[in-house]
Design an enzyme around this catalytic site. Structure first.
Site, PDB file in Angstrom:
ATOM      1  N   ARG A   1       0.689  -1.285  -0.047  1.00  0.00           N
ATOM      2  CA  ARG A   1       0.048   0.000   0.177  1.00  0.00           C
ATOM      3  C   ARG A   1       0.852   1.299  -0.038  1.00  0.00           C
ATOM      4  O   ARG A   1       0.481   2.218  -0.085  1.00  0.00           O
ATOM      5  CB  ARG A   1      -1.078  -0.252   1.146  1.00  0.00           C
ATOM      6  CG  ARG A   1      -2.234  -0.941   0.839  1.00  0.00           C
ATOM      7  CD  ARG A   1      -3.026  -1.010   2.339  1.00  0.00           C
ATOM      8  NE  ARG A   1      -2.449  -1.882   3.294  1.00  0.00           N
ATOM      9  CZ  ARG A   1      -2.724  -1.995   4.577  1.00  0.00           C
ATOM     10  NH1 ARG A   1      -3.567  -1.181   4.880  1.00  0.00           N
ATOM     11  NH2 ARG A   1      -2.108  -3.114   5.336  1.00  0.00           N
TER      12      ARG A   1
ATOM     13  N   THR B   1       2.683 -14.497  10.092  1.00  0.00           N
ATOM     14  CA  THR B   1       3.649 -14.002  11.264  1.00  0.00           C
ATOM     15  C   THR B   1       4.345 -14.931  11.899  1.00  0.00           C
ATOM     16  O   THR B   1       5.314 -14.892  12.507  1.00  0.00           O
ATOM     17  CB  THR B   1       2.859 -13.057  12.089  1.00  0.00           C
ATOM     18  OG1 THR B   1       1.670 -13.474  12.516  1.00  0.00           O
ATOM     19  CG2 THR B   1       2.659 -11.749  11.474  1.00  0.00           C
TER      20      THR B   1
ATOM     21  N   GLY C   1       8.333  -4.134  12.304  1.00  0.00           N
ATOM     22  CA  GLY C   1       9.308  -3.192  11.997  1.00  0.00           C
ATOM     23  C   GLY C   1       8.719  -1.948  11.682  1.00  0.00           C
ATOM     24  O   GLY C   1       9.163  -1.069  11.402  1.00  0.00           O
TER      25      GLY C   1
ATOM     26  N   GLY D   1      -6.663  -8.265  14.944  1.00  0.00           N
ATOM     27  CA  GLY D   1      -7.166  -9.324  15.719  1.00  0.00           C
ATOM     28  C   GLY D   1      -7.772  -8.947  16.844  1.00  0.00           C
ATOM     29  O   GLY D   1      -7.501  -7.888  17.552  1.00  0.00           O
TER      30      GLY D   1
ATOM     31  N   ASN E   1      31.323  27.764   1.883  1.00  0.00           N
ATOM     32  CA  ASN E   1      31.971  26.910   2.462  1.00  0.00           C
ATOM     33  C   ASN E   1      32.321  25.823   1.808  1.00  0.00           C
ATOM     34  O   ASN E   1      33.003  24.976   2.145  1.00  0.00           O
ATOM     35  CB  ASN E   1      31.078  26.606   3.692  1.00  0.00           C
ATOM     36  CG  ASN E   1      29.882  25.899   3.604  1.00  0.00           C
ATOM     37  OD1 ASN E   1      29.097  26.360   2.322  1.00  0.00           O
ATOM     38  ND2 ASN E   1      29.484  25.041   4.146  1.00  0.00           N
TER      39      ASN E   1
HETATM   40  C1  UD1 Z   1      -1.212  -8.590  12.651  1.00  0.00           C
HETATM   41  C2  UD1 Z   1      -1.977  -9.751  13.898  1.00  0.00           C
HETATM   42  C3  UD1 Z   1      -3.165  -9.134  14.270  1.00  0.00           C
HETATM   43  C4  UD1 Z   1      -2.868  -7.675  15.037  1.00  0.00           C
HETATM   44  C5  UD1 Z   1      -2.163  -6.915  14.039  1.00  0.00           C
HETATM   45  C6  UD1 Z   1      -1.490  -5.790  14.539  1.00  0.00           C
HETATM   46  C7  UD1 Z   1      -1.248 -11.900  12.996  1.00  0.00           C
HETATM   47  C8  UD1 Z   1      -1.822 -13.411  12.346  1.00  0.00           C
HETATM   48  N1  UD1 Z   1      -2.249 -10.892  13.231  1.00  0.00           N
HETATM   49  O1  UD1 Z   1      -2.215  -8.766  11.536  1.00  0.00           O
HETATM   50  O2  UD1 Z   1      -3.632 -10.002  15.270  1.00  0.00           O
HETATM   51  O3  UD1 Z   1      -4.231  -7.203  15.367  1.00  0.00           O
HETATM   52  O4  UD1 Z   1      -0.993  -7.590  13.328  1.00  0.00           O
HETATM   53  O5  UD1 Z   1      -0.907  -4.793  13.874  1.00  0.00           O
HETATM   54  O6  UD1 Z   1      -0.203 -11.926  13.405  1.00  0.00           O
HETATM   55  N2  UD1 Z   1       5.256 -10.322   8.343  1.00  0.00           N
HETATM   56  C9  UD1 Z   1       6.201 -10.967   7.955  1.00  0.00           C
HETATM   57  N3  UD1 Z   1       6.144 -11.922   7.277  1.00  0.00           N
HETATM   58  C10 UD1 Z   1       4.761 -12.809   7.097  1.00  0.00           C
HETATM   59  C11 UD1 Z   1       3.622 -11.758   7.251  1.00  0.00           C
HETATM   60  C12 UD1 Z   1       3.805 -10.717   7.899  1.00  0.00           C
HETATM   61  O7  UD1 Z   1       7.468 -10.483   8.114  1.00  0.00           O
HETATM   62  O8  UD1 Z   1       4.881 -13.957   6.312  1.00  0.00           O
HETATM   63  C13 UD1 Z   1       5.282  -9.080   8.988  1.00  0.00           C
HETATM   64  C14 UD1 Z   1       4.718  -7.749   8.153  1.00  0.00           C
HETATM   65  O9  UD1 Z   1       5.585  -7.183   7.286  1.00  0.00           O
HETATM   66  C15 UD1 Z   1       4.298  -6.890   9.232  1.00  0.00           C
HETATM   67  C16 UD1 Z   1       3.955  -7.897  10.509  1.00  0.00           C
HETATM   68  O10 UD1 Z   1       4.736  -9.177  10.301  1.00  0.00           O
HETATM   69  O11 UD1 Z   1       5.326  -6.172   9.783  1.00  0.00           O
HETATM   70  C17 UD1 Z   1       2.506  -8.141  10.568  1.00  0.00           C
HETATM   71  O12 UD1 Z   1       1.839  -8.401   9.566  1.00  0.00           O
HETATM   72  P1  UD1 Z   1       0.552  -8.083   8.836  1.00  0.00           P
HETATM   73  O13 UD1 Z   1       0.301  -8.718   7.712  1.00  0.00           O
HETATM   74  O14 UD1 Z   1       0.532  -6.599   8.742  1.00  0.00           O
HETATM   75  O15 UD1 Z   1      -0.283  -8.606  10.042  1.00  0.00           O
HETATM   76  P2  UD1 Z   1      -1.991  -8.230  10.330  1.00  0.00           P
HETATM   77  O16 UD1 Z   1      -2.921  -8.745   9.237  1.00  0.00           O
HETATM   78  O17 UD1 Z   1      -1.810  -6.621  10.494  1.00  0.00           O
END
Ligand code: UD1
Ligand code: MG
Length: 418
Positions: A16, A79, A102, A140, A353
């Site tokens: 995004r 995650t 991050g 979540g 400078n």
């Molecule tokens: C996640 C949580 C959700 C929480 C939210 C808070 C899970 C399943 N859900 O959802 O409960 O409310 O964060 O912001 O964890 N990432 C990786 N590798 C992956 C997937 C994600 O490194 O395979 C990293 C993403 O870059 C990001 C972070 O993990 O920095 C969170 O992933 P994202 O896909 O944003 O999770 P949400 O769906 O937002």
């Protein structure tokens, strides 16, 4: 030995953001999102950080260098899967591991400390950070039992209509017992709406084993904001700006316009200093007491202003040391300077400078008076008590108590216009 390490999830794509760069290297106040997240973690007392990188990992690694260790996630399988990539660093270790994202750049170190303390005091195997949101869509949700204990986390896409009404959300910051996390990770499956390994499932897995879990709720909801697009980047920047400016105000600095003052990290400002609107103060700047800065001025890295210095409107100061009581009141560029005390720099004065290859220093002593529109071609040294005539281009050093004039004499041609 017990220790706390951190795993930072930094593999995501950040679609995004609509960028050719990794989302994580976009900057807030000159500092990359992921660098901020690592610094916050380290400020909370965690020295060892493992960054899970994937998409455009070279960019993230360029920014973080050897401040962290790396694990690579080749495929984005969730995650939980991301954390699995870092387990090689956890094997055989005792203690706690913090997991965070991050792209969450304004979390307070104190919040991380509070999370870890709660986890330690209550001997919890998993402690979550939660928040209460008016609009929890997308996050979540936290399911609790009748006793108020955290039962599990349900992702938006897996939640029932009833569960979607829950306003307590998972902030995505966790503190786990290292060994119990390793055990529970083995039980994760991708049996959910997104077909991913959810880190959030760890809570239920631990509860089912009878392990103790818990949560703390963040006091300031803005702390846990993540950056997914450029609108959120702006939102978070504004929140950080206000937080920083308020801190200076609480400590005795007058900021006339909190919305239009931009103070980067690592700045010191003394009491009774007044900052006028549209002023930017970059990192690595020290400003004394009772100074006046702006409006519309720009104080750059490496600058040191003593007490009672006045920097007026449309002035840029870079890497310069300016002595007590000296004034640079209007429209000047002072770069790589050392200026003494009680010197007055006239309107429009600039330091030349840079010769196109190297930067050179301008030294100006105490009690000097520099007329308007003077150019100092560096390197050049002006001793104490010197007057420089307006419009001079100064290329040679000036001894103390002298007047320097370096300009063409004026010629008047009378009766030139009939
Ligand atoms: C996640 C949580 C959700 C929480 C939210 C808070 C899970 C399943 N859900 O959802 O409960 O409310 O964060 O912001 O964890 N990432 C990786 N590798 C992956 C997937 C994600 O490194 O395979 C990293 C993403 O870059 C990001 C972070 O993990 O920095 C969170 O992933 P994202 O896909 O944003 O999770 P949400 O769906 O937002
Ligand atoms: Mg997210």
């Amino acid at each position: 030995m017990e220790e706390t390490i951190a795993i930072m999830l930094a593999a995501g794509k950040g679609t995004r953001m609509k960028s050719n760069k990794s989302k994580l290297v976009h900057k807030i106040y000159g500092k990359e999102l992921v660098k901020r997240a690592v610094e916050i973690t380290k400020k909370a007392g965690i020295d060892e950080v493992i960054a899970v990188v994937g998409y455009l990992k070279e960019q993230v690694q360029d920014v973080l260098g050897d401040s962290v260790k790396y694990a690579v996630q080749e495929e984005m399988l969730g995650t939980g899967h991301a954390v699995m990539q870092a387990t090689k660093y956890l094997k055989g270790k005792k203690g706690k591991v913090l997991v965070l994202n991050g792209d969450v750049p304004i979390l307070r170190p104190e919040t991380i400390e509070r999370l870890i303390n709660k986890s330690t005091e209550n001997k919890e195997c998993a402690t979550l950070l939660t928040a209460i949101y008016d609009n929890p869509t997308g996050y979540g949700r936290i399911l609790r039992d009748e006793g108020g204990n955290v039962k599990e986390i349900v992702e938006e896409k897996d939640a029932s209509e009833e569960e979607k009404k829950i306003q307590e959300i998972n902030a995505g910051v966790y503190c786990f017992d290292i060994q119990e996390l390793l055990n529970a990770l083995k039980e994760l499956t991708p049996n959910n709406a997104q077909g991913e390994y959810y880190l959030t499932d760890i809570i239920k897995i631990m509860n089912d084993k009878g392990l103790r879990t818990g949560a703390i709720t963040v006091k300031d909801n803005t702390e846990i904001l993540g950056v997914n697009d450029r609108m959120q980047l702006e939102t978070v920047t504004k929140i950080l700006q206000k937080r920083i400016n308020l801190e200076y105000m609480k400590n005795g600095v007058t900021i006339e316009d909190i919305e239009n003052t931009y103070i980067y990290d690592d700045v010191q400002i003394g009491i009774d200093t007044v900052i006028h609107p549209n002023t930017t103060i970059k990192s690595d700047v020290v400003i004394g007491n009772d100074c006046e800065i702006g409006p519309n001025s720009y104080i750059r890295e490496g600058t040191r202003l003593a007490d009672n210095v006045k920097i007026g409107s449309f002035v840029e100061i870079k890497k310069s040391v300016i002595g007590r009581g000296t004034k640079v009141p209007h429209l000047s560029y002072m770069g790589d300077c050392e200026i003494g005390e009680n010197t007055n720099i006239g309107c429009g004065t600039i330091t030349c400078n840079y010769d196109g290859v190297n930067k050179h220093k301008t030294k100006i002593g105490d009690n000097c008076f520099v007329g308007s529109n003077v150019n100092f071609v560096a390197p050049v040294t002006i001793q104490n008590n010197v007057t420089i005539a307006a419009g001079s281009t100064i290329t040679e050093d000036v001894n103390k108590n002298s007047l320097a004039i370096a300009r063409q004499r004026q010629i008047n041609k009378e009766n030139y216009r009939k």
